[in-house]
Design a protein around this motif. Structure first.
Motif, PDB file in Angstrom:
ATOM      1  N   GLY A 113       0.811  -1.207   0.000  1.00 28.16           N
ATOM      2  CA  GLY A 113       0.000   0.000   0.000  1.00 28.16           C
ATOM      3  C   GLY A 113       0.845   1.257   0.000  1.00 28.16           C
ATOM      4  O   GLY A 113       0.529   2.238  -0.694  1.00 28.16           O
ATOM      5  N   THR A 129      -3.129  -2.162  -8.320  1.00 28.25           N
ATOM      6  CA  THR A 129      -4.388  -1.646  -7.785  1.00 28.25           C
ATOM      7  C   THR A 129      -5.575  -2.426  -8.334  1.00 28.25           C
ATOM      8  O   THR A 129      -6.514  -2.753  -7.602  1.00 28.25           O
ATOM      9  N   THR A 132      -5.800  -5.737  -6.547  1.00 29.31           N
ATOM     10  CA  THR A 132      -6.415  -5.642  -5.223  1.00 29.31           C
ATOM     11  C   THR A 132      -7.931  -5.528  -5.322  1.00 29.31           C
ATOM     12  O   THR A 132      -8.650  -6.048  -4.465  1.00 29.31           O
ATOM     13  N   GLN A 133      -8.407  -4.869  -6.364  1.00 34.47           N
ATOM     14  CA  GLN A 133      -9.849  -4.769  -6.560  1.00 34.47           C
ATOM     15  C   GLN A 133     -10.454  -6.142  -6.824  1.00 34.47           C
ATOM     16  O   GLN A 133     -11.532  -6.477  -6.313  1.00 34.47           O
ATOM     17  N   ARG A 192      -5.593  -1.309   0.012  1.00 35.94           N
ATOM     18  CA  ARG A 192      -6.243  -0.106  -0.502  1.00 35.94           C
ATOM     19  C   ARG A 192      -6.397   0.956   0.586  1.00 35.94           C
ATOM     20  O   ARG A 192      -6.254   2.155   0.322  1.00 35.94           O
ATOM     21  N   ARG A 195      -2.945   2.474   1.149  1.00 34.49           N
ATOM     22  CA  ARG A 195      -2.651   3.389   0.037  1.00 34.49           C
ATOM     23  C   ARG A 195      -3.362   4.725   0.225  1.00 34.49           C
ATOM     24  O   ARG A 195      -2.746   5.798   0.088  1.00 34.49           O
ATOM     25  N   SER A 196      -4.654   4.681   0.555  1.00 31.59           N
ATOM     26  CA  SER A 196      -5.412   5.924   0.739  1.00 31.59           C
ATOM     27  C   SER A 196      -4.886   6.726   1.927  1.00 31.59           C
ATOM     28  O   SER A 196      -4.768   7.962   1.852  1.00 31.59           O
TER      29      SER A 196
END
Length: 309
Positions: A113, A129, A132-133, A192, A195-196
């Motif tokens: 992340g 990314t 991960t989705q 995720r 990362r955010s």
């Protein structure tokens, strides 16, 4: 402030116990007759009903159940077996599975992340990314089935199911696929969020100040940003750990692991009222305890919450 948190925990636990007890008693039919079969005599059914305490007033049944739990006595199954040692053995299995899965998810999610936040917009980051989705969309039991099909059926590298105690050879080989099946899904979710969180901290003034003093973007994030980014991630990790416990129930069935999940499903199948309500209560208590520890850890990490308290 800590007293208030503990008070809410106790009240929530009490409310959960009342709801679980009421729902179990709302199930139609006599568990004693289910245990003895349709050909059992009324005398035999009445005797087992009395042995299980199901003929006593509901407040008495609730008090005996809860006081027993607080003393570490988890009750007696429909087969007149003391379930306390069985619950303890099964809980150890589930605890190993869930703990290793969460550890693996965090070990993968934090560096990946953070890397995604630093490489935002690059082709490699876009691919990861997207992966991960996909990981978020795929349920853990399906991941487990795919792992079995590949590594057990096709390649023959790992055993398809079963459980080996930690002190015996083969423990790790039997544990790899169920742990990975749980960790991949949770790791994708946590990646995720990491990362955010890192992206949010990367735009803060203190990061720009650190960079103006000569620190690289990566150095400023690793040295100053990860601590603050850990706050929202900690909250999410606590919530995901509770989800992981529920996912472990299904994974234990897929890999035939003798944990609390398989014990609960077996008890539901035979309508073992005492075992079901005890196991559900233990899972709820564990979930609430995790939320409590997450709340306390959040306050310890964030000095602003300590000052407010």
């Amino acid at each position: 402030m800590l007293t208030g948190v503990l008070g809410r925990f106790a009240l929530t636990l009490f409310a959960a116990s009342v709801i679980i007890f009421a729902l179990m008693r709302a199930v139609p039919g006599n568990p004693a007759r289910v245990a003895l079969g349709v050909n059992a005599t009324e005398e035999a059914v009445a005797e087992l009903t009395s042995q299980l305490g199901l003929d006593r007033p509901l407040p008495v049944q609730y008090w005996e159940w809860m006081s027993g739990l607080l003393r570490g006595n988890f009750g007696t199954s429909l087969s007149s077996q003391d379930i306390t040692p069985l619950v303890i053995d099964r809980a150890q299995v589930s605890l190993i599975l869930v703990s290793l899965a969460m550890l693996l998810a965090l070990v993968g999610a934090i560096p990946i992340g953070t890397w995604l936040a630093q490489r935002q917009g690059t082709p490699a980051a876009t691919v990861v990314t997207a992966a991960t989705q996909v990981g978020i969309a795929v349920p853990s039991f399906l991941v487990g089935i795919l792992l079995v099909a590949l590594f057990s059926v096709q390649l023959g590298w790992l055993p398809a199911n079963g459980w080996v105690p930690p002190e015996r050879p083969g423990f790790i080989r039997h544990l790899i696929m169920p742990v990975v099946a749980l960790a991949l899904v949770q790791g994708a979710i946590l990646t995720r969020y990491v990362r955010s969180a890192v992206l949010n901290e990367a735009g803060q003034d203190y990061i720009r100040t650190a960079r103006s003093l000569g620190a690289s973007r990566a150095g400023a994030i690793y040295r100053h940003g990860l601590r603050n980014a850990a706050l929202p991630v900690l909250t999410v990790a606590g919530m995901q750990l509770t989800t992981l416990i529920i996912g472990a129930v299904v994974i234990e069935s897929v890999f035939v692991i003798p944990g609390l999940g398989t014990m609960l499903l077996d008890a539901v199948a035979v309508r073992d009222l005492t075992t079901v309500q005890t196991l559900v209560m233990l899972l709820v208590a564990f979930t609430l305890a995790i939320n409590l520890l997450t709340d306390i850890a959040y306050r310890l990490i964030d000095p602003r919450l300590r000052e407010a308290a």
